[in-house]
Motif scaffolding. Structure first.
Motif, PDB file in Angstrom:
ATOM      1  N   GLN A  58       4.706   2.460 -13.733  1.00 31.47           N
ATOM      2  CA  GLN A  58       3.357   2.280 -13.215  1.00 31.47           C
ATOM      3  C   GLN A  58       3.327   1.808 -11.764  1.00 31.47           C
ATOM      4  N   GLN A  59       4.497   1.758 -11.131  1.00 28.49           N
ATOM      5  CA  GLN A  59       4.553   1.202  -9.777  1.00 28.49           C
ATOM      6  C   GLN A  59       3.750   2.029  -8.784  1.00 28.49           C
ATOM      7  N   LYS A  60       3.829   3.352  -8.879  1.00 25.67           N
ATOM      8  CA  LYS A  60       3.131   4.195  -7.903  1.00 25.67           C
ATOM      9  C   LYS A  60       1.616   4.154  -8.097  1.00 25.67           C
ATOM     10  N   SER A  61       1.152   3.979  -9.330  1.00 27.09           N
ATOM     11  CA  SER A  61      -0.289   3.915  -9.570  1.00 27.09           C
ATOM     12  C   SER A  61      -0.830   2.496  -9.437  1.00 27.09           C
ATOM     13  N   ASN A  62       0.033   1.514  -9.610  1.00 30.20           N
ATOM     14  CA  ASN A  62      -0.382   0.108  -9.532  1.00 30.20           C
ATOM     15  C   ASN A  62       0.365  -0.600  -8.406  1.00 30.20           C
ATOM     16  N   PHE A  63       0.550   0.097  -7.284  1.00 33.83           N
ATOM     17  CA  PHE A  63       1.406  -0.414  -6.212  1.00 33.83           C
ATOM     18  C   PHE A  63       0.855  -1.686  -5.578  1.00 33.83           C
ATOM     19  N   LYS A  64      -0.475  -1.876  -5.598  1.00 29.67           N
ATOM     20  CA  LYS A  64      -1.046  -3.062  -4.968  1.00 29.67           C
ATOM     21  C   LYS A  64      -0.721  -4.338  -5.728  1.00 29.67           C
ATOM     22  N   ASN A  65      -0.291  -4.222  -6.982  1.00 32.31           N
ATOM     23  CA  ASN A  65       0.021  -5.396  -7.796  1.00 32.31           C
ATOM     24  C   ASN A  65       1.397  -5.289  -8.445  1.00 32.31           C
ATOM     25  N   SER A  66       2.269  -4.487  -7.864  1.00 32.06           N
ATOM     26  CA  SER A  66       3.635  -4.341  -8.366  1.00 32.06           C
ATOM     27  C   SER A  66       4.608  -4.942  -7.354  1.00 32.06           C
TER      28      SER A  66
END
Length: 815
Positions: A58-66
């Motif tokens: 989920q890093q690419k879709s949730n990059f702002k909180n990863s």
């Protein structure tokens, strides 16, 4: 039952590898995705955390909180020059708190939250604990050894130990990556090594974000690291960054000014494609880079050849060459003859890197006998097994070493505010063996402030490591000194062993004077006596004559009185000193307990979310299943009015589930699921009874055929059973079969929407009663045959001589 193991964790910058030393050998543990490597990524959402494989997905879709690379900030203080180099890989904002630690800012549970590197590392270690438990290993009963880069400072090592306490990891020790590789190499090659002549082997570890190279000396029973070089910011990701800069410029020119550097999601996607292409080029001459919708629906497609790739990464190769040349110069100064050069780390698979290593060390080909990705974790597991009482491991001594020189300085009296390093000395030099104890003595009795510090100071670390304040002393003797012992323990941390006040003085003691012993007169040789005299004196020897009392007094000399002389003897006394110690760079127990409690709360929140999702999915699956069941599988067991009610309730729950029930509590999902089960459950019970009753009866009837065969059997084993007894069995068989046929007939005519009158338990009870009546007759034992009385013959004495003669005639002649 969970098994015991010794755990080794290769805790890298990008990923972690876990090895377990078991009774059958060393095994690499798979995570829940059946991967041998677990990504070090933590993602935060409005409900839960995604750690490891889930966080990476989920890093690419949730990059702002990863958050990734968080362990690269462990123990760092302030803003070192390489902090900007580290933050360019992050996709979340960072800040620095009052104590100089880096804080990562994310949106968790709908609130802006900051986490320290120790907290995030503790969360990641907790995830690795779950991976270990997933492999059926008892973590708390096992011991764990975690690898650290050899360049880790004391503050970084202490930060990792604090993170282990937050995660409740039973840490046995920290182990340098260089030492772990040496253990993995030497321990499994003992048969090929010599006990006296060392084998010198060079190792090159080129990983994702760091570089290290060292030379080890290997004997049959021990090994040691003799030379090493390390570079914190030199790895495969630097190669990827050079390619990223080139392709970002190329994309900007092709797309008419779109900047992928400012688009964090596009940046991650392009870096991921570059990493894949780099790995492909290790075995192929060219590799494609294709990214759809990189920025604003613009695709990026290109092809890179190995020749162009090696030309683009030349700056990184130059840095590697510089480090290897420095190590090679150390080898030449030590006059070592290298046996081979082993490569470790994923990036050493690049052909250009291998050619560079072969060129500098002047060898034909590098050695690939070690697993590039798993060597460190295996070495850590074997070290943990050596420390564990649960395993018996072959004795192999390994000497770890210190990387940074540590000096000690001291101040006296009123000048405690000024650090005078000119009075200091090097306590632990570079490559000093650990664990190691060093001691030094100070002569003055004034208050002393001792400081242990790095010299030179590593970038990003504080200079002072530990401070010791010794109160003034009042010695009783003129010759005295304060003796301090410092331990550099197995984790590479300083530890005060003891401080004593040592006093020496001369004391007068009485020493007895030893007089020379008088010379003994020579013994006279005894003359042989005549035989006659000897025979005459022999009877007198049995009765010796007692000497007269006056003769005894004359023979014994009078004892002389002992004489003494006064001598000066040197004596030493030691007195323990209580002092004040300040260990820097460590978290207090109160802070660790607070972060541990926070981690437990976040784990409970994650567990609650998972259980809530499970209940929601369970309710959804039940709705879909019963929409199908009432029309197919259980259609004949449902009354029309009940069917209409079930379909109506299913529609109501379905509309709620995809409406107001999208986000609700676990209890709400569970209650609605229980109501549907209460409505539909009796139908399942009725259907199961109509299915199981005929099956149970058929099984019982098959068993009765054995008793039918017994009734007409002519076998010898049943010959003792009478006709009347056989008739009893026959009657019971007929009665049970009649009862079973009546049940089957009633079942065929019964209403299938209500429960049948006869249950499976009643059929089993009836069958057991049938067996209890027939089985004793079938198993009736045979009667024992009558015993015949033996006639006792009276002995006939007149025939004994003849029998004896016959027996004598039958004897074998042995002479």
């Amino acid at each position: 039952m969970s098994q015991l193991a010794s755990i080794g964790i290769d805790f890298g910058s990008q990923r972690s590898v876990i090895a377990a030393a078991l009774k059958g050998g060393v095994k690499i543990l798979d995570n829940e995705g059946s991967h041998r490597e677990t990504q070090n990524v933590i993602g935060f959402t409005l409900e839960e955390r995604f750690i490891g494989e889930q966080g990476a997905l989920q890093q690419k879709s949730n990059f702002k909180n990863s958050v990734a690379f968080f362990n690269r900030f462990l123990g760092l203080h302030g803003e070192p020059s390489f902090r900007a180099e580290e933050t360019k890989w992050l996709t979340v904002p960072t800040s620095i708190n009052d104590s100089g630690k880096t804080l990562f800012e994310v949106n968790y549970l709908g609130q802006k939250t900051t986490f320290t590197p120790e907290q995030l590392t503790g969360s990641m270690l907790n995830k690795l604990k779950h991976v270990i438990v997933h492999n059926d290993i008892n973590v708390q009963a096992s011991n764990v050894c975690i690898s650290v880069p050899a360049y880790y400072t004391e503050s970084e090592r202490k930060a990792l130990i604090d993170a282990c306490k937050i995660a409740d990891i039973p840490l046995e020790r920290l182990l340098n990556e260089t030492t772990a590789i040496a253990i993995n190499y030497g321990l499994f090659r003992k048969a090929d090594l010599d006990a006296e002549k060392p084998r010198h082997v060079a190792f090159v570890d080129f990983g994702h974000s760091k570089f290290s190279a060292f030379v080890g000396s290997f004997y049959k029973e021990k090994a040691q690291v003799v030379a090493q070089v390390n570079e914190r910011n030199l790895g495969a990701r630097d190669i990827d960054w050079f390619l990223f800069e080139k392709f970002a410029t190329q994309f900007e020119q092709q797309s008419g000014g779109l900047n992928v550097r400012k688009n964090l999601k596009g940046k991650l996607r392009l870096l991921e494609s570059i990493e894949k292409a780099r790995k492909i080029l290790s075995a192929n001459s060219e590799a494609p880079i294709n990214v759809e919708y990189l920025v604003e629906d613009e695709d990026f497609n290109t092809l890179i050849k190995r020749e162009d790739f090696e030309q683009m990464i030349q700056p990184v190769l130059n840095q590697i060459q510089q480090q290897l040349e420095f190590l090679f110069n150390q080898v030449q100064n030590l006059k070592l003859q290298l046996h081979s050069v082993e490569i470790v780390g994923g990036a050493t698979r690049i052909p250009a890197v291998q050619r560079l290593i072969e060129k500098i060390f002047k060898i034909e080909q590098v050695s690939r006998t070690l697993n590039a990705s798993e060597s460190i974790s295996r070495g850590c597991a074997m070290m943990a097994a050596m420390k564990s009482p649960n395993f018996k491991v072959t004795e192999y001594k390994i000497e770890d070493c210190n990387y940074y020189p540590i000096r000690v300085g001291w101040l006296y009296g009123q000048q405690l505010s000024q650090q005078d390093q000119s009075q200091g000395l090097v306590l632990f030099d570079q490559n000093n063996a650990i664990p190691s104890i060093k001691s030094f003595a100070l002569l003055k009795t004034e208050p002393i402030e001792i400081s242990l510090f790095y010299d030179p100071v590593p970038e990003g670390s504080q200079a002072i490591l530990q401070q010791i304040r010794i109160p003034p002393q009042n010695p009783k003797h003129q010759e005295h000194s304060t003796k301090i012992k410092i331990l550099l323990n197995q984790n590479g941390l300083l530890q005060l062993e003891e401080i004593v006040l040592q006093e020496e003085f001369m004391e007068e003691v009485k020493v007895p004077i030893e007089k020379p012993k008088p010379a003994e007169p020579p013994k006279q040789a005894e003359q042989p006596k005549p035989a006659g005299d000897a025979q005459q004196q022999q009877p007198q020897a049995a009765e010796p004559q007692q000497p007269a009392p006056d003769a005894i007094q004359q023979e014994q000399p009078k004892p002389e009185e002992p004489q003494f002389e006064i001598k000066q003897k040197k004596k030493t006394i030691q007195t323990q000193i209580n002092c004040e110690t300040t260990s820097l760079n460590s978290m207090s127990k109160k802070d660790i307990d607070h972060l541990f409690q926070q981690e437990c709360e976040m784990q409970n929140q994650d567990k609650l979310v998972h259980e809530t999702h499970f209940k929601k999915n369970q309710l959804e699956a039940y709705i879909y299943a019963w929409r199908e069941n009432v029309n197919n599988k259980y259609a004949q067991h449902v009354k029309p009015d009940l069917k209409a009610q079930i379909l109506k309730d299913l529609d109501v729950q379905y509309e709620w589930l995809y409406g107001d029930g999208q986000k609700t509590t676990k209890r709400e999902y569970s209650d609605r699921y229980d109501k549907l089960v209460q409505l539909c459950g009796p139908i399942v019970t009725i259907a199961e009874e109509f299915r199981q009753v005929p099956e149970t009866i058929q099984q019982a009837l098959q068993y009765t055929s054995n008793y039918e065969a017994f009734v007409t059997s002519q076998e010898q084993q049943y010959a003792h059973i009478t006709h009347e007894e056989r008739q009893i069995v026959a009657n019971e068989v007929n009665a049970f079969k009649l009862w079973c046929n009546q049940i089957l007939d009633a079942l065929s005519k019964a209403d299938k929407t209500v429960r049948f009158t006869t249950s499976v338990q009643q059929i089993q009870t009836k069958f057991n009663e049938f067996k209890d009546k027939c089985q004793p007759i079938v198993l009736k034992p045979k009667p024992e045959p009558p015993q015949e009385d033996k006639k006792v013959e009276e002995p006939q004495p007149q025939q004994q001589p003849q029998q004896n003669e016959a027996n004598n005639n039958n004897k074998m002649e042995t002479e």
